[in-house]
Scaffold this motif. Structure first.
Motif, short mmCIF file in Angstrom:
data_model
loop_
_atom_site.label_atom_id
_atom_site.label_comp_id
_atom_site.label_asym_id
_atom_site.label_seq_id
_atom_site.Cartn_x
_atom_site.Cartn_y
_atom_site.Cartn_z
N GLY A 276 0.66 -1.24 -0.13
CA GLY A 276 0.17 0.00 0.04
C GLY A 276 0.85 1.45 0.26
N TRP A 277 1.93 1.35 -0.67
CA TRP A 277 2.76 2.65 -0.73
C TRP A 277 2.84 2.91 -2.09
CZ3 TRP A 277 3.86 4.87 3.72
CH2 TRP A 277 3.82 4.12 4.95
N SER A 278 2.90 4.20 -2.28
CA SER A 278 3.08 4.72 -3.67
C SER A 278 4.20 5.76 -3.79
CB SER A 278 1.72 5.52 -3.86
OG SER A 278 2.08 6.22 -5.33
N PHE A 279 5.16 5.56 -4.57
CA PHE A 279 6.46 6.35 -5.11
C PHE A 279 6.49 6.30 -6.40
CE2 PHE A 279 7.70 2.43 -2.83
CZ PHE A 279 8.54 1.97 -3.70
N ARG A 280 7.94 6.97 -7.05
CA ARG A 280 8.33 6.92 -8.17
C ARG A 280 9.41 6.20 -8.57
NH1 ARG A 280 5.99 9.41 -12.19
NH2 ARG A 280 7.12 10.27 -14.02
N CYS A 281 9.68 5.41 -9.51
CA CYS A 281 11.07 4.60 -9.71
C CYS A 281 11.55 5.15 -10.98
CB CYS A 281 10.74 3.40 -9.67
SG CYS A 281 10.24 2.38 -7.80
N LYS A 282 12.79 4.65 -11.34
CA LYS A 282 13.35 5.08 -12.37
C LYS A 282 14.45 3.68 -12.94
CE LYS A 282 16.66 8.54 -14.41
NZ LYS A 282 17.23 10.04 -13.95
N VAL A 283 14.47 3.77 -14.19
CA VAL A 283 15.60 2.82 -14.68
C VAL A 283 16.40 3.61 -15.47
CG1 VAL A 283 14.00 0.69 -14.96
CG2 VAL A 283 14.25 2.14 -16.85
N SER A 284 17.59 3.22 -15.43
CA SER A 284 19.00 4.06 -15.95
C SER A 284 20.03 3.17 -16.50
CB SER A 284 19.27 5.33 -15.16
OG SER A 284 19.87 4.59 -14.03
N GLY A 285 21.10 3.36 -17.08
CA GLY A 285 22.12 2.94 -17.49
C GLY A 285 21.92 1.99 -18.54
N ASP A 286 23.13 1.48 -19.05
CA ASP A 286 23.13 0.44 -20.19
C ASP A 286 22.32 -0.71 -20.00
OD1 ASP A 286 25.11 2.17 -21.35
OD2 ASP A 286 26.94 0.98 -20.71
N TYR A 287 21.53 -0.98 -20.87
CA TYR A 287 20.52 -2.07 -21.04
C TYR A 287 19.59 -2.10 -19.88
CZ TYR A 287 24.63 -3.86 -23.59
OH TYR A 287 25.57 -4.01 -24.69
N ASN A 288 19.42 -0.65 -19.50
CA ASN A 288 18.20 -0.39 -18.35
C ASN A 288 18.68 -1.15 -17.00
OD1 ASN A 288 16.81 0.45 -20.88
ND2 ASN A 288 16.38 -1.60 -21.04
N LYS A 289 19.76 -1.22 -16.74
CA LYS A 289 20.26 -2.27 -15.89
C LYS A 289 19.99 -1.59 -14.30
CE LYS A 289 25.14 -0.53 -15.53
NZ LYS A 289 26.48 -1.13 -15.56
N ASN A 290 19.98 -0.28 -14.07
CA ASN A 290 19.79 0.28 -12.96
C ASN A 290 18.51 0.40 -12.40
OD1 ASN A 290 22.60 0.53 -12.60
ND2 ASN A 290 22.55 2.45 -13.83
N PHE A 291 18.09 -0.24 -11.19
CA PHE A 291 16.47 0.32 -11.03
C PHE A 291 16.65 0.70 -9.58
CE2 PHE A 291 12.71 -0.86 -8.81
CZ PHE A 291 11.78 -0.79 -9.77
N ARG A 292 16.02 1.90 -9.53
CA ARG A 292 16.13 2.74 -8.28
C ARG A 292 14.57 3.43 -7.72
NH1 ARG A 292 19.56 8.03 -8.88
NH2 ARG A 292 18.18 8.55 -7.20
N SER A 293 14.65 4.03 -6.77
CA SER A 293 13.58 5.04 -6.39
C SER A 293 14.12 6.26 -6.85
CB SER A 293 13.26 4.91 -4.94
OG SER A 293 14.14 4.88 -4.08
N GLU A 294 13.25 7.22 -7.34
CA GLU A 294 13.57 8.68 -7.94
C GLU A 294 13.43 9.48 -6.96
OE1 GLU A 294 14.50 11.60 -10.38
OE2 GLU A 294 14.94 9.51 -10.72
N GLY A 295 14.64 10.28 -6.91
CA GLY A 295 14.85 11.53 -5.99
C GLY A 295 15.31 11.11 -4.75
N ASP A 296 15.26 9.80 -4.07
CA ASP A 296 16.06 9.36 -3.00
C ASP A 296 16.10 7.72 -3.09
OD1 ASP A 296 16.62 8.78 -0.36
OD2 ASP A 296 15.10 10.00 0.52
N LEU A 297 17.18 7.32 -3.21
CA LEU A 297 17.57 5.87 -3.11
C LEU A 297 17.35 5.46 -1.91
CD1 LEU A 297 21.45 5.83 -4.23
CD2 LEU A 297 19.31 5.64 -5.60
N LYS A 298 17.10 5.95 -0.96
CA LYS A 298 16.60 5.30 0.40
C LYS A 298 15.11 4.68 0.28
CE LYS A 298 17.68 8.86 3.06
NZ LYS A 298 18.41 9.84 2.12
N ILE A 299 14.00 5.34 -0.42
CA ILE A 299 12.75 5.01 -0.35
C ILE A 299 12.89 3.33 -1.01
CG2 ILE A 299 10.60 5.08 -1.47
CD1 ILE A 299 11.60 8.23 -1.96
N LEU A 300 13.40 3.16 -1.86
CA LEU A 300 13.33 1.60 -2.35
C LEU A 300 14.08 0.70 -1.24
CD1 LEU A 300 12.54 -0.58 -4.41
CD2 LEU A 300 14.71 -0.10 -5.46
N GLY A 301 15.12 1.30 -0.66
CA GLY A 301 15.86 0.58 0.28
C GLY A 301 14.86 0.17 1.45
#
Length: 351
Positions: A276-301
């Motif tokens: 039940g949480w909502s936030f924004r994520c982002k993929v980046s890097g070669d072959y879309n390899k990086n997956f993170r929460s946008e704006g703050d890496l600690k959210i996904l963590g």
């Protein structure tokens, strides 16, 4: 004397330092650190342990926790406090003590060199402020550099410890706060209502990907154990945050048709999680390899590690291993596209 402020806009104070900046600057002169605060968090306790591990010139550190004996710990904060206490006692560098006869709500930080206390901080900052503040709660404190006042602060802490505390290991604590507060009030995160969560689940398509979570020593879930950020001026190493996470997705997954593509409008997307949480994520890097929460890496963590902690599989400050994931019951999370524009569903539940 210097006033310390969070300095969030629009209330920016020209030239003012934050609590975290002052705290780390003072550590460069500190051989003994005495802290007496009301509240602690699991990540701030993990960070405190890493500070001591990476900055050995700090010979002693004693932490007094003022509110949690009466108002309850979360499971993860209690385990993190016990880990810190065991480390301090085994290394003969200090201990963690709890105020037991009353609620102690003060926030005192006493810094001593080889001869005497030389500075202190008093104000509204609980221990989580050593991390910065992801909740955008505006805090204000005062840095005291008068030696007489610094000594008086230290004497009060010693009196509080000697009259009103017990070592955490000597107390039987069985009643806990069962909430998961990690993402509550977090900047860039919102809690969705049950109806919205149900609608998201009902809108899921067949397009789905299993994102692996690795339990290896150099896994990005264990990035906090790498060398922190060294201040070249002071020599103090500030550890990487316990919840700072950016996953490396295998090419065989990230290159599949329909997976979000970096450097496109679809590279950033909103997610709703199975809890039940909502936030924004982002993929980046070669072959879309990086997956993170946008704006703050600690959210996904906080979402991933928090789930492991709540289950009891992970104690803050300890490495995520394959055994951790086995104990939790899952080593992937599922990313599923919905039929709603730019919305994906994240599932890390255990059936």
């Amino acid at each position: 004397m210097e006033f310390l402020h969070s300095n969030y806009p629009p209330c920016k104070i020209s030239g003012a330092h934050t609590f975290s900046e002052a705290f780390y600057d003072l550590l460069s002169e500190t051989e003994r650190l005495d802290i007496a605060v009301g509240y602690v968090t699991s990540d701030s306790l993990a960070e405190l342990k890493q500070i001591l591990e990476q900055n050995t010139r700090i010979e002693k550190m004693n932490l007094t926790i003022g509110m949690h004996y009466i108002e309850k710990f979360t499971h993860s904060a209690y385990r993190a406090a016990c880990v810190l206490n065991r480390y301090l006692v085994s290394e003969q560098r200090g201990e963690v003590r709890l105020v037991t006869p009353f609620r102690y709500h003060g926030k005192l930080y006493s810094f001593s060199n080889s001869t005497s206390p030389f500075a202190g901080i008093i104000g509204s900052n609980n221990l989580s402020s050593i991390l910065g503040d992801a909740t955008r709660t505006y805090e204000s404190s005062v840095l005291i550099d008068d030696q007489a006042a610094a000594a008086e602060m230290n004497r009060f802490i010693q009196n509080l410890v000697s009259t009103s505390t017990d070592n955490i290991a000597d107390l039987e604590i069985t009643d806990f706060d069962e909430r998961n507060p990690l993402l509550e009030g977090h900047e860039r995160v919102s809690k969705v209502d049950p109806q919205t969560l149900t609608e998201c689940k009902d809108s899921c398509t067949q397009l789905s990907f299993e994102i692996p979570i690795k339990g290896e020593e150099k896994s990005n879930l264990n990035a906090c154990f790498g060398k922190g950020r060294e201040n070249k001026k002071t020599g103090i190493i500030q550890p990487r945050h316990w919840y700072e996470v950016e996953l490396i997705v295998p090419k065989i997954v990230a290159s599949q048709p329909g997976y979000p593509i970096s450097k496109t409008p679809e590279a950033e997307f909103d997610v709703i999680t199975d809890d039940g949480w909502s936030f924004r994520c982002k993929v980046s890097g070669d072959y879309n390899k990086n997956f993170r929460s946008e704006g703050d890496l600690k959210i996904l963590g906080k979402w991933l590690k928090g789930r492991l902690e709540i289950s009891g599989a992970l104690t803050p400050g300890e490495r995520v291993t394959q055994q951790t994931l086995n104990a939790y019951g899952r080593s992937t999370f599922t990313l599923t596209k919905t039929n709603k524009p730019n919305l994906w569903y994240l599932d890390f539940g255990v059936r």
